[in-house]
Design an enzyme around this catalytic site. Structure first.
Site, PDB file in Angstrom:
ATOM      1  N   CYS A   3      48.043 -19.580 -55.238  1.00  9.12           N
ATOM      2  CA  CYS A   3      48.182 -18.132 -55.276  1.00  9.12           C
ATOM      3  C   CYS A   3      47.842 -17.583 -53.907  1.00  9.12           C
ATOM      4  O   CYS A   3      46.757 -17.833 -53.387  1.00  9.12           O
ATOM      5  CB  CYS A   3      47.269 -17.539 -56.334  1.00  9.12           C
ATOM      6  N   CYS A   9      42.565 -10.560 -54.798  1.00 15.24           N
ATOM      7  CA  CYS A   9      42.972  -9.971 -56.074  1.00 15.24           C
ATOM      8  C   CYS A   9      41.870 -10.106 -57.124  1.00 15.24           C
ATOM      9  O   CYS A   9      41.216 -11.128 -57.235  1.00 15.24           O
ATOM     10  CB  CYS A   9      44.235 -10.681 -56.564  1.00 15.24           C
ATOM     11  N   CYS A  12      42.074 -12.243 -61.773  1.00 16.08           N
ATOM     12  CA  CYS A  12      41.572 -13.418 -62.491  1.00 16.08           C
ATOM     13  C   CYS A  12      40.459 -14.062 -61.688  1.00 16.08           C
ATOM     14  O   CYS A  12      40.099 -13.588 -60.615  1.00 16.08           O
ATOM     15  CB  CYS A  12      42.700 -14.414 -62.772  1.00 16.08           C
ATOM     16  N   CYS A  86      52.475 -13.857 -59.417  1.00 17.64           N
ATOM     17  CA  CYS A  86      51.218 -14.186 -60.102  1.00 17.64           C
ATOM     18  C   CYS A  86      51.377 -15.474 -60.911  1.00 17.64           C
ATOM     19  O   CYS A  86      52.278 -15.598 -61.731  1.00 17.64           O
ATOM     20  CB  CYS A  86      50.813 -13.032 -61.020  1.00 17.64           C
ATOM     21  N   GLN A 210      49.332 -10.152 -78.907  1.00 14.94           N
ATOM     22  CA  GLN A 210      48.602 -11.210 -78.201  1.00 14.94           C
ATOM     23  C   GLN A 210      49.335 -11.554 -76.896  1.00 14.94           C
ATOM     24  O   GLN A 210      50.557 -11.663 -76.890  1.00 14.94           O
ATOM     25  CB  GLN A 210      48.493 -12.462 -79.073  1.00 14.94           C
ATOM     26  N   TYR A 239      42.420  -4.550 -88.711  1.00 17.57           N
ATOM     27  CA  TYR A 239      42.775  -4.492 -87.284  1.00 17.57           C
ATOM     28  C   TYR A 239      44.042  -5.339 -87.088  1.00 17.57           C
ATOM     29  O   TYR A 239      44.073  -6.245 -86.261  1.00 17.57           O
ATOM     30  CB  TYR A 239      41.641  -5.018 -86.405  1.00 17.57           C
ATOM     31  N   GLU A 260      45.625  -0.733 -89.661  1.00 14.27           N
ATOM     32  CA  GLU A 260      45.672  -0.652 -88.196  1.00 14.27           C
ATOM     33  C   GLU A 260      45.557   0.822 -87.793  1.00 14.27           C
ATOM     34  O   GLU A 260      46.157   1.688 -88.414  1.00 14.27           O
ATOM     35  CB  GLU A 260      47.009  -1.259 -87.721  1.00 14.27           C
ATOM     36  N   ASP A 308      40.168  -8.811 -86.960  1.00  9.64           N
ATOM     37  CA  ASP A 308      40.472  -9.140 -85.565  1.00  9.64           C
ATOM     38  C   ASP A 308      40.277  -7.883 -84.732  1.00  9.64           C
ATOM     39  O   ASP A 308      41.236  -7.307 -84.216  1.00  9.64           O
ATOM     40  CB  ASP A 308      41.935  -9.645 -85.483  1.00  9.64           C
ATOM     41  N   CYS A 335      37.722 -11.423 -79.685  1.00  9.59           N
ATOM     42  CA  CYS A 335      38.028 -11.580 -78.257  1.00  9.59           C
ATOM     43  C   CYS A 335      36.786 -11.299 -77.418  1.00  9.59           C
ATOM     44  O   CYS A 335      36.879 -11.172 -76.202  1.00  9.59           O
ATOM     45  CB  CYS A 335      39.193 -10.691 -77.854  1.00  9.59           C
TER      46      CYS A 335
HETATM   47  N1  SAH Z   1      45.482  -8.883 -85.315  1.00  7.54           N
HETATM   48  C1  SAH Z   1      46.376  -8.333 -84.324  1.00  7.54           C
HETATM   49  C2  SAH Z   1      45.733  -7.252 -83.442  1.00  7.54           C
HETATM   50  C3  SAH Z   1      44.400  -7.548 -82.852  1.00  7.54           C
HETATM   51  S1  SAH Z   1      43.894  -6.487 -81.546  1.00  7.54           S
HETATM   52  C4  SAH Z   1      46.978  -9.432 -83.484  1.00  7.54           C
HETATM   53  O1  SAH Z   1      46.567 -10.587 -83.564  1.00  7.54           O
HETATM   54  O2  SAH Z   1      47.918  -9.156 -82.737  1.00  7.54           O
HETATM   55  C5  SAH Z   1      42.936  -5.285 -82.329  1.00  7.54           C
HETATM   56  C6  SAH Z   1      43.737  -4.199 -83.019  1.00  7.54           C
HETATM   57  O3  SAH Z   1      42.803  -3.283 -83.613  1.00  7.54           O
HETATM   58  C7  SAH Z   1      44.623  -3.353 -82.108  1.00  7.54           C
HETATM   59  O4  SAH Z   1      45.921  -3.332 -82.631  1.00  7.54           O
HETATM   60  C8  SAH Z   1      43.985  -1.947 -82.167  1.00  7.54           C
HETATM   61  O5  SAH Z   1      44.949  -0.916 -82.092  1.00  7.54           O
HETATM   62  C9  SAH Z   1      43.319  -1.975 -83.519  1.00  7.54           C
HETATM   63  N2  SAH Z   1      42.181  -1.057 -83.701  1.00  7.54           N
HETATM   64  C10 SAH Z   1      41.299  -0.602 -82.780  1.00  7.54           C
HETATM   65  N3  SAH Z   1      40.354   0.156 -83.356  1.00  7.54           N
HETATM   66  C11 SAH Z   1      40.637   0.189 -84.690  1.00  7.54           C
HETATM   67  C12 SAH Z   1      40.016   0.803 -85.818  1.00  7.54           C
HETATM   68  N4  SAH Z   1      38.923   1.529 -85.677  1.00  7.54           N
HETATM   69  N5  SAH Z   1      40.571   0.605 -87.024  1.00  7.54           N
HETATM   70  C13 SAH Z   1      41.691  -0.153 -87.178  1.00  7.54           C
HETATM   71  N6  SAH Z   1      42.320  -0.755 -86.145  1.00  7.54           N
HETATM   72  C14 SAH Z   1      41.796  -0.589 -84.915  1.00  7.54           C
END
Ligand code: SAH
Length: 378
Positions: A3, A9, A12, A86, A210, A239, A260, A308, A335
């Site tokens: 890179c 940068c 990363c 990148c 993702q 989520y 969501e 999630d 995450c």
């Molecule tokens: N499970 C999905 C998204 C995970 S990311 C995947 O694997 O792609 C986390 C998600 O939570 C995002 O889409 C975000 O918009 C949502 N989010 C954030 N705060 C939230 C809340 N208070 N209630 C419900 N969803 C929420």
């Protein structure tokens, strides 16, 4: 890792260490943080940890000669380092960002200057499908004003015929969030189509998806495997984003209900259920905590809950709602190991014991680590 701008940068951690050392470091950190709750399995790393990202964000600036440039902020600053190639982004993203810059230069578009509050272009987000055949371009501007947008789109799609849509996202605020709340389609589509674990997913420009499509199937397979689905269970997907985990679970469950917060993503999830013929899956827009409390009040009794959440993790009230519903299994996809550790302690107090944890390297050469954790009712 090759890179040319790795030293400046801030995108990363760069090539200071080998990938193998990065992985070992992450595994050590995860064990230190989560080992007191449950065994931490070996991290699932990538065989080829380059060009994995399907989303790229560039910021616009002016170089000393006054020429428009685009790139990534230097570590800890608001100085833009031009980035052309990148090694973490998919090649199609690099080519698309280059085409956006060339088209913007040709159309004499100006960079937004934070200090003066002048100029047009703030950021450019590009997303592409896993097959790298299509790209969706989102340009962030401080207001709805975008003179010459037609010409720009014409020039961009001439240079990059794989672009399927150009969206303008309006973000007048000076915060670290790149995208604004409102958007406008300048040309073509405002969503991208992708295939994941045999299903088709549409994602709007503002929806979460993702970023590492070569690792996402391994992350989801781990989560589904932990859930032990047998085709009969009621499954909640909290989520849920555009419904990816829930729809992958739906083929192995009785019914799936997801929630969501983001309106566009919740709409995508419902459309994705229809697109894949998942008649046993429903998705709702709302705050996950409030929705879970509502489900508990209604006497909903799922066998499995997936969650999630974003980096902030979930809430004590969410965990209390899980306790009230009493599922046998909770599968936590995280995450951020810091908030995961905090939430695991709350889950333990609510009678849910962590059984095992599997880190998955979704973000090679960065400090971020993803993990899937299985919890069971005591
Ligand atoms: N499970 C999905 C998204 C995970 S990311 C995947 O694997 O792609 C986390 C998600 O939570 C995002 O889409 C975000 O918009 C949502 N989010 C954030 N705060 C939230 C809340 N208070 N209630 C419900 N969803 C929420």
């Amino acid at each position: 890792m090759e890179c040319s701008v790795a030293r400046q940068c801030g995108g990363c951690l760069g090539p200071r260490r080998s990938y193998r050392e990065h992985l070992a470091q992450k595994e050590k950190e995860m064990t230190a943080l989560l080992g007191r709750f449950c065994p931490v399995e070996p991290i699932l790393g990538m065989e080829d940890p380059y060009h994995y990202r399907n989303k790229s964000i560039a910021t616009f600036a002016q170089d000393r000669a006054g020429k428009l440039v685009s790139g990534i902020y230097a570590q800890g600053t608001h100085r833009v380092i031009p980035v052309e190639d990148c090694p973490l982004q998919m090649e199609l993203l690099n080519r698309t960002q280059a085409a956006v810059l060339a088209a913007a230069r040709r159309c004499r578009l100006t960079p937004y200057q934070e200090d003066r509050g002048q100029g047009l272009l703030r950021h450019c987000m590009v997303r592409c499908d896993t097959a790298q055949t299509q790209a969706l371009v989102t340009l962030v501007t401080p207001s709805a004003y975008f003179p010459g947008s037609r010409n720009f789109c014409k020039e961009l799609t001439r240079l990059a015929p794989w672009v399927v849509g150009v969206v303008q996202s309006i973000n007048p605020r000076a915060t670290s969030a790149v995208l604004g709340k409102t958007g406008k389609t300048l040309w073509g589509k405002d969503f991208l189509l992708d295939t994941l674990l045999g299903q088709k997913f549409a994602l709007s420009w503002a929806s979460f998806y993702q970023v590492n499509p070569r690792q996402t199937p391994r992350l989801y397979e781990t989560a589904l495997d932990f859930a032990g689905l047998d085709g009969t269970q009621t499954v909640l997907d909290a989520y849920c984003g555009i419904g990816t985990i829930g729809l992958c679970a739906a083929v192995r469950a009785g019914q799936v209900i997801g929630v969501e917060l983001n309106q566009a993503a919740a709409r995508d999830a419902a459309a994705n259920a229809r697109r894949n013929g998942a008649e046993n899956a429903r998705f709702f827009q709302g705050d996950a905590t409030e929705w879970m409390e509502e489900q508990a009040r209604r006497g909903q009794s799922p066998q499995v809950v997936f969650l999630d959440p974003p980096r902030a993790g979930t809430t004590p009230r969410f965990i209390q709602a899980v306790k009230a519903m009493g599922p046998e299994k909770v599968v936590y996809v995280s995450c951020n190991p810091q908030t995961l550790a905090r939430d695991l302690a709350d889950f333990a107090a609510a009678g849910y014991k962590a059984v095992k944890c599997r880190p998955v390297d979704m973000f090679p050469f960065t400090a971020h680590t993803e993990a899937v954790c299985l919890l069971e009712r005591r």
